[in-house]
Design an enzyme around this catalytic site. Structure first.
Site, short mmCIF file in Angstrom:
data_model
loop_
_atom_site.label_atom_id
_atom_site.label_comp_id
_atom_site.label_asym_id
_atom_site.label_seq_id
_atom_site.Cartn_x
_atom_site.Cartn_y
_atom_site.Cartn_z
N HIS A 273 -13.02 19.99 31.70
CA HIS A 273 -13.18 19.41 33.05
C HIS A 273 -11.89 19.49 33.86
O HIS A 273 -11.06 18.58 33.80
CB HIS A 273 -13.63 17.95 32.92
CG HIS A 273 -14.07 17.33 34.20
ND1 HIS A 273 -14.96 16.30 34.26
CD2 HIS A 273 -13.75 17.60 35.49
CE1 HIS A 273 -15.17 15.95 35.52
NE2 HIS A 273 -14.42 16.74 36.29
N HIS B 249 -21.73 14.26 36.72
CA HIS B 249 -20.92 13.18 37.29
C HIS B 249 -21.90 12.06 37.59
O HIS B 249 -22.72 12.18 38.51
CB HIS B 249 -20.23 13.71 38.56
CG HIS B 249 -19.58 12.65 39.42
ND1 HIS B 249 -18.23 12.66 39.70
CD2 HIS B 249 -20.09 11.58 40.08
CE1 HIS B 249 -17.94 11.63 40.49
NE2 HIS B 249 -19.05 10.97 40.74
N HIS C 270 -16.55 12.22 32.32
CA HIS C 270 -15.65 11.07 32.57
C HIS C 270 -16.29 9.69 32.48
O HIS C 270 -16.38 8.97 33.46
CB HIS C 270 -14.91 11.23 33.89
CG HIS C 270 -15.75 11.64 35.09
ND1 HIS C 270 -16.95 11.06 35.42
CD2 HIS C 270 -15.52 12.58 36.04
CE1 HIS C 270 -17.42 11.62 36.51
NE2 HIS C 270 -16.57 12.55 36.91
N ASP D 71 -10.24 15.81 33.76
CA ASP D 71 -10.65 15.71 35.17
C ASP D 71 -9.43 15.93 36.08
O ASP D 71 -9.25 15.22 37.07
CB ASP D 71 -11.33 14.37 35.46
CG ASP D 71 -12.08 14.37 36.80
OD1 ASP D 71 -12.17 15.44 37.45
OD2 ASP D 71 -12.57 13.30 37.20
N GLY E 297 -8.77 10.97 42.86
CA GLY E 297 -8.47 12.03 41.88
C GLY E 297 -7.01 12.06 41.51
O GLY E 297 -6.13 11.77 42.33
ZN LIG Z 1 -14.12 16.13 38.26
ZN LIG Z 2 -16.60 13.61 38.71
#
Ligand SMILES: [Zn+2]
Ligand SMILES: [Zn+2]
Length: 442
Positions: A70, A189, A242, A315, A334
């Protein structure tokens, strides 16, 4: 999977502590690499040869190279934040030998031509293998499915609308039906946008104290339960991305117990940090799903330990300063994670005795199997994919900058112990720490 070509150099990692939890190897050995493959795990100090590069690895650990299922490489469209070259360099610096890139680029990866173009770029620019996922729905609009069979033929490593959930149960059900023909894992997600609303952090005591809108844990766990039920009903194969909440671990555990073909991943930041960090209002602690409470973190650790959570994925989500150096509520969600993953997990979970080193190494490699990609092994005969680490090395994350083009690391400024010194990917040296010299045998 695509990677820049190049002949593998012959080299020896002399007297390394070899730890391959999957192959069941833990011993001090000379790791002999010939023509890109592991030729031999020889008695320490015994290997030598003409024109062989010798790395003095006494006291260092050699692990099977890590696999990240990811990452966001931001290309096409946001090369100011990352591209294939910088993203794979960051991955190699973190000990990763292969990554899977998400499809929520600008534009998104929704056609066979998109996949083909990226694979061609990777042949040129990538220092490690990169697999590209394609979107589940066209343009990630959540309505019309992409041509999954055609995308698979073009080399898509799987499917995901990551960044967004597949909101409609009807659409996901159809995707699971097409998956029978196309193959390819659907990575999800999990988030109910109606429950997340305008939330910017975990909904709990800290969000209440700060007066910030929260994202409740059930926004994630209710969608996991829904999608696991759909996967079970259609006999499809889904991967939950995640995981962040205790309820989500319970939902995955229940789904697996019920026989659904579900796998799950967790990030280093959700395993090591909580919403307490958000009290600083530093946007480096803003991501989606958000950092949650300590009881959630403990449930994720337990889930990783007992195998409910199959693998670790970072991620890695690079963002420009413009998007991050603004008030917390406005900042993009993020964080980057490739370069700090192993060190953060080693420092926060292995050194205190919470999780075994072997378990962390195994979970850092397990994503490959889940996506039917080649998995790294230190057994003789295997392609050389190795992360060479100094478990005693202390460093401050970010002190020497990053290989990534972006610097939005949630570990920046942290003192970490354990550092990747060298990464060998697909038989060639993909990364070497600047301070780590390599000798050449006479
Ligand atoms: Zn992601
Ligand atoms: Zn995500």
């Amino acid at each position: 999977m695509s990677v820049r070509g190049g002949a593998g150099a012959d080299l020896v990692l002399r007297s390394a502590t070899v730890l391959d939890p999957v192959a069941g190897v833990e011993a001090v050995r000379d790791v002999v690499i010939h023509e890109g493959s592991i030729a031999e795990l020889a008695e320490p100090g015994s290997a030598s040869g003409e024109r062989v590069e010798v790395v003095e690895a006494e006291g260092l650990h050699a692990f099977p190279g890590f696999f990240d299922p990811h990452v966001h490489l931001r290309t096409p469209g946001r090369e100011d934040e990352e591209d294939i070259e910088t993203g794979t360099r960051a991955a190699a610096a973190g000990g990763f030998c292969a990554v899977l890139a998400m499809a929520n680029t600008e534009p998104s990866v929704s056609t066979a031509a998109d996949v083909a173009a990226l694979r061609e770029r990777a042949e040129r620019d990538a220092s490690i293998r990169v697999g590209f996922l394609a979107t589940v729905t066209r343009g990630m609009a959540g309505e019309e499915l992409t041509d999954m069979a055609e995308l698979r033929d073009a080399g898509a490593a799987g499917f995901s609308d990551d960044g967004l959930p597949v909101r409609s149960a009807r659409v996901l059900r159809r995707a699971l039906q097409y998956q029978r023909l196309s193959g390819g894992v659907i990575a999800l997600h999990e988030e109910d946008p109606d429950l997340s609303g305008a939330g910017v952090m975990h909904e709990g005591a800290v969000s209440a104290a700060l007066g910030l809108a929260g994202i409740p844990s059930v926004s994630e766990s209710t969608m996991i339960a829904r999608d696991a039920a759909l996967a079970g009903y259609e006999e499809g194969r889904v991967h939950v991305q995640h995981l962040s909440a205790r309820e989500s671990v319970e939902a995955v555990r229940a789904a697996k117990a019920g026989g659904a073909r579900v796998s799950a991943e967790v990030t280093p930041h959700h395993l090591t940090l909580t919403d307490e960090m958000v009290r600083s209002l530093d946007s480096r602690f803003k991501m989606n799903p958000p950092l949650r409470a300590e009881e959630d973190r403990q449930a994720l650790i337990e889930g990783l330990r007992d195998g409910t959570i199959d693998c670790i994925g970072t991620d890695h989500a690079p963002h420009s300063d413009d998007e991050k150096e603004v008030p917390f509520e406005e900042a993009a969600m993020g964080v980057t994670g490739l370069e700090t993953a192993f060190a953060a997990l080693h420092t926060e979970l292995v050194l205190p005795g919470t999780l075994d080193l072997g378990l962390i190494v195994a979970r850092l490699g397990a994503g490959a199997n889940l996506f039917d990609q080649p998995s790294a092994s230190l057994s003789p005969g295997s392609e050389a994919n190795i992360a060479l680490c100094d478990l005693a090395a202390e460093w401050t994350a970010g002190e020497d900058g990053y290989e990534s083009r972006s610097s939005n690391s949630c570990f920046a400024g942290r003192r970490l112990q354990g550092r990747v010194l060298m990464t060998i990917a697909a038989g060639r040296v993909a990364f070497r720490q600047r301070s780590f010299a390599m000798g050449v045998a006479a």
